[in-house]
Scaffold this motif. Structure first.
Motif, PDB file in Angstrom:
ATOM      1  N   VAL A  63       0.838  -1.201   0.000  1.00 25.37           N
ATOM      2  CA  VAL A  63       0.000   0.000   0.000  1.00 25.37           C
ATOM      3  C   VAL A  63       0.870   1.247   0.000  1.00 25.37           C
ATOM      4  CG1 VAL A  63      -1.913  -1.142   1.153  1.00 25.37           C
ATOM      5  CG2 VAL A  63      -0.192   0.028   2.523  1.00 25.37           C
ATOM      6  N   ALA A  64       0.352   2.312  -0.611  1.00 31.29           N
ATOM      7  CA  ALA A  64       1.119   3.549  -0.722  1.00 31.29           C
ATOM      8  C   ALA A  64       0.819   4.514   0.413  1.00 31.29           C
ATOM      9  CB  ALA A  64       0.824   4.214  -2.067  1.00 31.29           C
ATOM     10  N   ASP A  65      -0.417   4.505   0.914  1.00 33.34           N
ATOM     11  CA  ASP A  65      -0.806   5.457   1.940  1.00 33.34           C
ATOM     12  C   ASP A  65      -0.074   5.170   3.249  1.00 33.34           C
ATOM     13  OD1 ASP A  65      -2.912   7.566   2.850  1.00 33.34           O
ATOM     14  OD2 ASP A  65      -3.004   5.980   4.351  1.00 33.34           O
ATOM     15  N   VAL A  66       0.541   6.195   3.834  1.00 32.55           N
ATOM     16  CA  VAL A  66       1.366   5.998   5.013  1.00 32.55           C
ATOM     17  C   VAL A  66       0.536   5.558   6.213  1.00 32.55           C
ATOM     18  CG1 VAL A  66       1.217   8.444   5.665  1.00 32.55           C
ATOM     19  CG2 VAL A  66       3.131   7.074   6.469  1.00 32.55           C
ATOM     20  N   VAL A  67      -0.697   6.073   6.347  1.00 33.52           N
ATOM     21  CA  VAL A  67      -1.541   5.681   7.475  1.00 33.52           C
ATOM     22  C   VAL A  67      -1.927   4.209   7.365  1.00 33.52           C
ATOM     23  CG1 VAL A  67      -3.735   6.089   8.646  1.00 33.52           C
ATOM     24  CG2 VAL A  67      -2.417   8.020   7.768  1.00 33.52           C
ATOM     25  N   HIS A  68      -2.323   3.778   6.168  1.00 36.35           N
ATOM     26  CA  HIS A  68      -2.692   2.368   5.978  1.00 36.35           C
ATOM     27  C   HIS A  68      -1.481   1.456   6.168  1.00 36.35           C
ATOM     28  CE1 HIS A  68      -6.422   3.578   3.413  1.00 36.35           C
ATOM     29  NE2 HIS A  68      -6.638   3.645   4.711  1.00 36.35           N
TER      30      HIS A  68
END
Length: 921
Positions: free
Chosen positions: A355-360
């Motif tokens: 995944v690219a999103d830092v939170v995810h």
């Protein structure tokens, strides 16, 4: 024949765990009332399995008195048994027709003959009292029974029979075609059931025990189960109370539902199972290509096709390609919780790498962690702090509380608790904040301890206790130049809000100034609000307006400017710039959805105040209810008094006594020592209810205690002094009225508060009239109207016109009185201010003018809005003048006028005057 004797089996008792469905129950009882008047009714209860159809019907049937109740039900195992449903009628009634009696013995007559016998039975029973027939599970019933029922139901017209047919779908393929057409026709009232609301699930949890869910936990359960009672009840009984209460802990699927999902998944190929497992770990919505990479599938479409056919996944196409998701969260929970720990950890690590999103990515790393990793904990805490700084409180709560859980006891953990408490309070989770605050080390930093405990006490409305705790915290952190600047700022920010609650605007402003000295400090959401409103509360509204003049509109504002805009809107409200206040607040309402619960509450309630004064009462009532429900749902006891007091304004003026009283009771319950804001708002709301009732002694009782309290200098903050002066005059206590009125007039005059000056002039006029000084009284009434002419406050203007007209009528000047009273009547009618309108009508009648009410023109087919337009035009107003009076566009007035002419069969204003004159105008 007694109704209860005709029930199937023992008398039905009420389900003590039944909650909600108030609207649906009201509809059913209304249909029973229709039946009692001799008009048959067919109601279709429909909804998916587990939605509570049978429970609703049972609750309704258990409350019925003085009616014959017959209950039958279908069953899948007996769907091929001829007349298995209608044969259940025999034991429930005496003197059953022979055709029906033979069904229990296995007879299989023609359905038309059975339908005729059923009609005969209903005709016999309804001679004594109305009949209610409930057919549960009709889509599982045998076909002959359904055909006979269709025959009978089609022929019910003026019978005293209420038929309730309970099905999953009214056009279910298992139903005979004739019955499907009947259930979908205009002859049937369809009552589809949806899930229970979050509030209803909260009530359900309290009845099931052992713990009542917090509003946030109930919202999480609602989102997880879609409010389906079967699933919600199963989880409430299956899952540990701690897991239910922890809104950051994942919820499983009910066991029966998980078994169903496993059964469906077992019928799919291994590739489909891998794709579903990957989707469950990734969460939804997720791009299909990413899910396929997780499942190591080069060609995922065949697997996806199997899963969609089995009802385990859904797909949709966007500009970015194909995405997949679950039909409801329970499917994902069933799949995810069925994974072994090793498989789950491996897939989360894989997801974190994809995944690219830092939170995810951080979420997946946390889910994969099997031991405490100091670096990971620091990343989680940092992410929580970033989300808090951006006002993303829900995400900040999850990260910061997780960081607390992963950190061993000590100063760092206590500091994380302080930050998590701030986020939880902002997110509207005071219960969770209080539980976490109790875990601060007893021997740790007294500044941290005082801050977290003081913050929890403040939001709980315990203002005096909060100030004591925050004062203690400040002695440990406030003087440390190189100390914990975040904590110092957070303590000062809480003290600023405490100052506003106490009505000490100067203190609030000074604490807000201290809070801004730490640019990276905590508790910053209301600092600029307090800096602006504090001086205004102390009497210097102009300073705050000048300081905030250059702020942009809410749509162009940064996140850090929104609280300042709320402050500006509040000051504009006090300074009689009602349109400016409304514009700011409507903009904030549109862009502030992600802000904290207190922020949203204050925006909604302050907007309601501005709309109330502007005469937009329907909008005001809606926004006031939003503010009050936000206060209740998010546990904002410190602001609940204010919110409920505002919510009482419109119902009080409209004579909706019970609704107004309920809000006043809620406001009074939220008052506590030290919370001057709540006390003043609540007393004013009580006084407004009493004023509308004409109970002057009750107004005096409610407001007199405020005269012995050190209150804010700004007279427009709460308009209670003019209310009290009015009541004292009417109660025959003019000297006391003078004492209340003079300081109010002086302050309002000094600060040019037109709204206060208008109300004060009206009260002063009443005082002169009571002293038999008619010349002075009339001058004050005219002065009051001059003030209202410069601001848009239709209700206050109408009250002045009503009082002035009453004064003139008593002086024998009936024509001049009627002019004022007619103007008041139009406004009061438009607003729906019934108590004042009734008084106005009495005065008009005493002035020799016939009173035309909406019910009179209703006989001509006019709507209430058309009535008001017709009366205005008949009195000689132009379309533009009528539009201005009604706060409508000219085109809207023209639209109404064209309909009026069409309905009355006229083409001119002269003809309109004649028509209304015929009705008594």
């Amino acid at each position: 024949m007694a109704a209860r004797a005709l029930r199937k089996g023992p008398e039905r008792s009420r389900d003590e765990q039944f909650v909600g469905r108030c609207r649906e129950l009201a509809v059913l009882h209304a249909q029973l009332g229709r039946v009692c008047e001799g008009r048959s009714s067919l109601v279709v209860l429909e909804g998916p399995a587990g939605i509570g159809k049978t429970a609703l019907a049972g609750e309704f049937l258990s409350a019925i008195e003085n009616a014959v109740v017959l209950e039958v039900s279908g069953d899948d195992g007996e769907s091929e048994l001829p007349y298995g449903v209608l044969a259940q009628l025999g034991p429930q009634a005496q003197h059953v027709p022979e055709t029906l009696a033979g069904l229990a013995a296995g007879a299989v007559p023609d359905p038309l003959a059975v339908g005729a016998a059923l009609l005969e039975l209903l005709a016999q029973l309804q001679l004594g009292m109305p009949v209610v027939v409930a057919i549960d599970g009709a889509d599982w019933a045998d076909v002959p029974s359904l055909q006979a029922l269709t025959f009978a139901l089609r022929r019910l017209r003026t019978d005293r029979v209420l038929a309730i047919v309970i099905v999953r779908e009214s056009d279910h393929p298992r139903l005979p075609e004739g019955l499907r057409r009947l259930l979908r026709s205009s002859a049937a009232l369809r009552l589809p059931l949806g899930g229970l609301s979050a509030r209803e699930l909260q009530a359900l949890s309290a009845r099931l025990g052992p713990v009542r869910l917090t509003p946030q936990a109930a919202e999480r359960l609602h989102e997880h189960t879609k409010g389906v009672p079967l699933h919600a009840r199963a989880l409430l009984q299956q899952v540990r109370a701690e897991t239910l209460a922890d809104v950051d802990a994942p919820l499983p699927a009910p066991r029966a539902y998980a078994t169903l999902v496993r059964g469906r998944l077992g019928g799919c190929e291994a590739t489909a199972q891998r794709l579903l497992t990957a989707a469950a770990v990734l969460g939804t919505p997720a791009p299909l290509h990413l899910v396929a990479r997780m499942a190591e599938l080069a060609e995922p479409l065949p697997a996806l096709e199997q899963l969609t056919a089995a009802g385990l996944l859904v797909e949709w196409r966007t500009g970015a390609g194909v995405s997949v998701g679950f039909p409801n969260p329970l499917v994902r929970a069933a799949v995810y919780h069925d994974l072994g720990p090793a498989t789950r950890r491996r897939l989360h690590l894989l997801a974190a790498s994809l995944v690219a999103d830092v939170v995810h990515r951080l979420h997946h790393r946390l889910a994969a962690a099997d031991q405490v990793d100091d670096e990971l904990v620091r990343e989680v805490a940092l992410m929580g702090r970033r989300q808090a700084a951006a006002g993303q409180w829900a995400g900040a709560c999850g990260c910061l509380t997780r960081a607390v859980q992963l950190t061993e006891g000590g100063p760092e953990r206590d500091r994380l608790i302080a930050e998590a408490v701030e986020a939880l309070l902002a997110a509207g989770r005071p219960g969770d904040a209080g539980a976490l605050a109790a875990r601060v080390s007893s021997g740790g930093d007294p500044g941290v301890h005082g801050y977290v405990q003081g913050s929890v006490a403040l939001v709980a409305g315990r203002v005096a206790e909060a100030i004591r705790l925050l004062d203690n915290a400040w002695t440990h952190v406030g003087g440390q130049g190189g100390g914990d600047r975040w904590l110092a700022s957070a303590v000062a920010a809480r003290q600023a809000m405490a100052g506003l609650l106490r009505g000490c605007g100067g203190d609030a402003a000074r604490w807000a100034e201290r809070a801004t000295t730490a640019p990276d400090g905590g508790g910053r959401e209301f600092v600029r609000f307090a800096r602006l409103v504090g001086p205004g509360l102390a009497g210097d509204v102009g300073r705050g307006l000048a300081e905030s003049a250059e702020l942009p509109a809410p749509a162009q504002a940064t996140a850090g400017e929104l609280d300042a805009l709320l402050g500006r809107a509040t000051l504009r409200l006090w300074a009689d710039d009602l349109a400016g206040a409304q514009a700011d607040l409507l903009g904030l309402l549109a862009v502030g959805a992600g802000r904290s619960a207190p922020f949203q509450l204050l925006v909604a309630s302050t907007l309601a105040q501005s709309e109330y004064r502007l005469g937009r009462w329907d909008d005001a009532a809606g926004h006031a209810e939003l503010g009050a429900s936000t206060a209740d749902d998010s546990g904002q006891a410190w602001l609940a008094g204010y919110a409920h007091a505002v919510a009482a304004l419109v119902p009080a003026a409209r004579g909706e006594w019970e609704r107004a009283a309920a809000h006043v009771r809620a406001a009074r319950a939220a008052c506590s020592p030290g919370n001057v804001s709540a006390q003043v708002s609540t007393a004013a709301a009580e006084a407004l209810v009493a004023t509308a009732r004409g109970d002057h002694d009750a107004v005096v009782t409610a407001l007199t205690p405020l005269t012995r309290t050190d209150l804010p200098d700004e007279p427009a903050a709460v308009l209670w002094r003019t209310l009290l002066a009015d009541a004292l005059v009417n109660a025959g206590r003019p000297e006391e009225a003078e004492e209340v009125l003079v300081p109010c007039e002086l302050l309002a005059l000094d600060r040019e508060r037109r709204g206060v000056l208008a109300a004060a002039a009206r009260a002063r006029a009443g005082l002169h009239a009571a002293r038999h000084e008619p010349v002075e009284a009339e001058a004050c009434y005219q002065l009051a109207l001059e003030h209202t002419a410069k601001i848009e406050t239709p209700f206050e203007e109408a009250r002045i016109q009503l009082a002035y007209g009453t004064f003139l009528r008593r002086r024998g000047r009936r024509s001049a009185a009627a002019e004022q009273l007619e103007a008041a009547q139009l406004t009061l009618s438009r607003l729906g201010a019934l108590p004042y309108l009734e008084q106005c009508d009495l005065e008009l009648a005493a002035s020799g003018r016939a009173v035309l009410r909406p019910q009179d023109t209703a006989r001509l087919g006019l709507t209430p809005q058309e009535h008001t337009v017709a009366v205005l035009i008949s009195r000689g107003l132009t379309n533009r003048q009528a539009a201005r009076k009604l706060v409508l566009s000219v085109k809207t007035v023209e639209y109404h006028l064209s309909h009026i002419y069409t309905k009355l069969g006229i083409t001119s204003r002269t003809a309109l005057i004649g028509k209304l004159s015929d009705l008594g105008e």
